[in-house]
Design a protein around this motif. Structure first.
Motif, PDB file in Angstrom:
ATOM      1  N   THR A 148       8.120   0.890 -11.691  1.00  0.00           N
ATOM      2  CA  THR A 148       6.975   0.216 -12.283  1.00  0.00           C
ATOM      3  C   THR A 148       5.720   0.659 -11.544  1.00  0.00           C
ATOM      4  N   PRO A 149       4.525   0.492 -12.142  1.00  0.00           N
ATOM      5  CA  PRO A 149       3.307   0.934 -11.471  1.00  0.00           C
ATOM      6  C   PRO A 149       3.122   0.329 -10.080  1.00  0.00           C
ATOM      7  N   ALA A 150       3.530  -0.918  -9.871  1.00  0.00           N
ATOM      8  CA  ALA A 150       3.373  -1.540  -8.564  1.00  0.00           C
ATOM      9  C   ALA A 150       4.278  -0.881  -7.527  1.00  0.00           C
ATOM     10  N   ASP A 151       5.413  -0.344  -7.976  1.00  0.00           N
ATOM     11  CA  ASP A 151       6.373   0.252  -7.065  1.00  0.00           C
ATOM     12  C   ASP A 151       6.239   1.768  -6.989  1.00  0.00           C
ATOM     13  N   ALA A 152       5.523   2.366  -7.937  1.00  0.00           N
ATOM     14  CA  ALA A 152       5.439   3.821  -7.997  1.00  0.00           C
ATOM     15  C   ALA A 152       4.557   4.342  -6.872  1.00  0.00           C
ATOM     16  N   GLY A 153       4.746   5.577  -6.551  1.00  0.00           N
ATOM     17  CA  GLY A 153       3.940   6.211  -5.518  1.00  0.00           C
ATOM     18  C   GLY A 153       2.707   6.844  -6.103  1.00  0.00           C
ATOM     19  N   GLU A 154       2.095   7.711  -5.308  1.00  0.00           N
ATOM     20  CA  GLU A 154       0.907   8.405  -5.751  1.00  0.00           C
ATOM     21  C   GLU A 154       0.858   9.791  -5.137  1.00  0.00           C
ATOM     22  N   VAL A 155       0.303  10.707  -5.892  1.00  0.00           N
ATOM     23  CA  VAL A 155       0.059  12.061  -5.422  1.00  0.00           C
ATOM     24  C   VAL A 155      -1.373  12.088  -4.905  1.00  0.00           C
ATOM     25  N   PHE A 156      -1.614  12.805  -3.816  1.00  0.00           N
ATOM     26  CA  PHE A 156      -2.989  12.943  -3.344  1.00  0.00           C
ATOM     27  C   PHE A 156      -3.281  14.387  -2.957  1.00  0.00           C
ATOM     28  N   ALA A 157      -4.541  14.754  -3.119  1.00  0.00           N
ATOM     29  CA  ALA A 157      -5.013  16.089  -2.754  1.00  0.00           C
ATOM     30  C   ALA A 157      -6.342  15.927  -2.038  1.00  0.00           C
TER      31      ALA A 157
ATOM     32  N   GLY B  96      -7.030  -4.178   1.099  1.00  0.00           N
ATOM     33  CA  GLY B  96      -8.031  -4.294   0.052  1.00  0.00           C
ATOM     34  C   GLY B  96      -7.515  -3.776  -1.269  1.00  0.00           C
ATOM     35  N   ASP B  97      -8.313  -4.025  -2.329  1.00  0.00           N
ATOM     36  CA  ASP B  97      -7.906  -3.605  -3.664  1.00  0.00           C
ATOM     37  C   ASP B  97      -8.859  -2.539  -4.211  1.00  0.00           C
ATOM     38  N   ARG B  98      -9.975  -2.946  -4.803  1.00  0.00           N
ATOM     39  CA  ARG B  98     -10.907  -1.946  -5.352  1.00  0.00           C
ATOM     40  C   ARG B  98     -11.552  -1.139  -4.223  1.00  0.00           C
ATOM     41  N   LEU B  99     -12.110  -1.797  -3.227  1.00  0.00           N
ATOM     42  CA  LEU B  99     -12.577  -1.147  -2.010  1.00  0.00           C
ATOM     43  C   LEU B  99     -11.508  -1.386  -0.954  1.00  0.00           C
ATOM     44  N   TYR B 100     -11.111  -0.357  -0.226  1.00  0.00           N
ATOM     45  CA  TYR B 100     -10.019  -0.529   0.713  1.00  0.00           C
ATOM     46  C   TYR B 100     -10.172   0.356   1.944  1.00  0.00           C
ATOM     47  N   VAL B 101      -9.409  -0.006   2.950  1.00  0.00           N
ATOM     48  CA  VAL B 101      -9.277   0.773   4.173  1.00  0.00           C
ATOM     49  C   VAL B 101      -7.795   1.073   4.308  1.00  0.00           C
TER      50      VAL B 101
ATOM     51  N   GLU C 128      -4.497   8.686  11.192  1.00  0.00           N
ATOM     52  CA  GLU C 128      -5.522   8.939  10.184  1.00  0.00           C
ATOM     53  C   GLU C 128      -6.132   7.634   9.728  1.00  0.00           C
ATOM     54  N   LEU C 129      -7.311   7.721   9.134  1.00  0.00           N
ATOM     55  CA  LEU C 129      -8.005   6.556   8.619  1.00  0.00           C
ATOM     56  C   LEU C 129      -8.771   6.977   7.374  1.00  0.00           C
ATOM     57  N   ALA C 130      -8.674   6.149   6.329  1.00  0.00           N
ATOM     58  CA  ALA C 130      -9.392   6.432   5.083  1.00  0.00           C
ATOM     59  C   ALA C 130     -10.121   5.174   4.619  1.00  0.00           C
ATOM     60  N   ILE C 131     -11.270   5.391   4.016  1.00  0.00           N
ATOM     61  CA  ILE C 131     -12.014   4.327   3.345  1.00  0.00           C
ATOM     62  C   ILE C 131     -12.098   4.763   1.895  1.00  0.00           C
ATOM     63  N   GLY C 132     -11.616   3.893   0.990  1.00  0.00           N
ATOM     64  CA  GLY C 132     -11.502   4.339  -0.384  1.00  0.00           C
ATOM     65  C   GLY C 132     -12.054   3.401  -1.430  1.00  0.00           C
ATOM     66  N   LEU C 133     -12.149   3.938  -2.628  1.00  0.00           N
ATOM     67  CA  LEU C 133     -12.566   3.208  -3.818  1.00  0.00           C
ATOM     68  C   LEU C 133     -11.537   3.491  -4.901  1.00  0.00           C
ATOM     69  N   GLN C 134     -10.949   2.424  -5.458  1.00  0.00           N
ATOM     70  CA  GLN C 134     -10.033   2.564  -6.580  1.00  0.00           C
ATOM     71  C   GLN C 134     -10.887   2.618  -7.841  1.00  0.00           C
ATOM     72  N   ALA C 135     -11.179   3.826  -8.326  1.00  0.00           N
ATOM     73  CA  ALA C 135     -12.110   4.023  -9.440  1.00  0.00           C
ATOM     74  C   ALA C 135     -11.536   3.530 -10.765  1.00  0.00           C
ATOM     75  N   THR C 136     -10.246   3.785 -11.001  1.00  0.00           N
ATOM     76  CA  THR C 136      -9.550   3.306 -12.204  1.00  0.00           C
ATOM     77  C   THR C 136      -8.183   2.783 -11.763  1.00  0.00           C
ATOM     78  N   ASP C 137      -7.378   2.354 -12.718  1.00  0.00           N
ATOM     79  CA  ASP C 137      -6.027   1.886 -12.371  1.00  0.00           C
ATOM     80  C   ASP C 137      -5.214   2.979 -11.685  1.00  0.00           C
TER      81      ASP C 137
END
Length: 170
Positions: free
Chosen positions: A14-23, A86-91, A126-135
């Motif tokens: 499910t989307p909550a359990d799925a991973g993500e690809v990053f580049a 965080g959700d939309r804005l996150y660390v 590592e450390l990232a500050i992010g924005l969840q732009a879409t779902d």
């Protein structure tokens, strides 16, 4: 477990359990207080990786990625754990281990054109500050550090890479 069923597990997630690809694209060897000889190498690191779904009901995510330096300096592969606050804005802090193709010699004389890491295997915080732009799409400003934390000698040159990543949820 039958390994042939592994691809089906990704399709059934499910989307909550799925991973993500990053580049990502990172400037390699940025001078910071955490690195001693960052000016020894240069170039841009192009990275590609995968963050697995959360462990249990947490936001703790195992990850793997590789980074290729465009000038032929140190490239590496890393694996570790990150946690998203965080959700939309996150660390997203993370910590892992990396194996690299740079110099594993102990730090001796600066100015030889290479960072002498003192070990083939390094810590990779590592450390990232992010924005969840879409779902599905997220954008992160990220910092990646490689060093041996003075475990293999008094000198610990280390290297800091700063850049951006795009994340795509599956």
């Amino acid at each position: 477990m039958n390994l042939a069923l592994v691809p089906l597990a990704f399709l059934a997630a499910t989307p909550a359990d799925a991973g993500e690809v990053f580049a990502g694209v990172h400037r390699q060897a940025v001078n910071t207080p955490l690195s001693l000889s960052s000016s020894e190498e240069s170039g841009v690191d192009l990275s590609l990786g995968y963050r697995f779904g959360g462990v249990g009901r947490t936001r703790l995510q195992p990850y793997v990625f590789g980074a290729l330096n465009t000038k032929g300096d140190t490239s590496y592969a890393a694996a570790g754990l990150s946690y998203r606050f965080g959700d939309r804005l996150y660390v997203r802090p993370g910590v892992g281990v990396a194996i690299h193709n740079g110099s594993a010699r102990n730090y001796e004389v600066p100015g030889n054109g290479k960072i002498e890491f003192g070990s083939r295997v390094l810590f990779e915080p590592e450390l990232a500050i992010g924005l969840q732009a879409t779902d599905r799409l997220g954008v992160e400003a990220s910092w990646v550090h490689l060093s041996h934390a003075q475990l293999f000698g008094k000198q610990n040159p280390g290297i800091d890479n700063i850049g951006v990543r795009l994340n795509w949820r599956l």
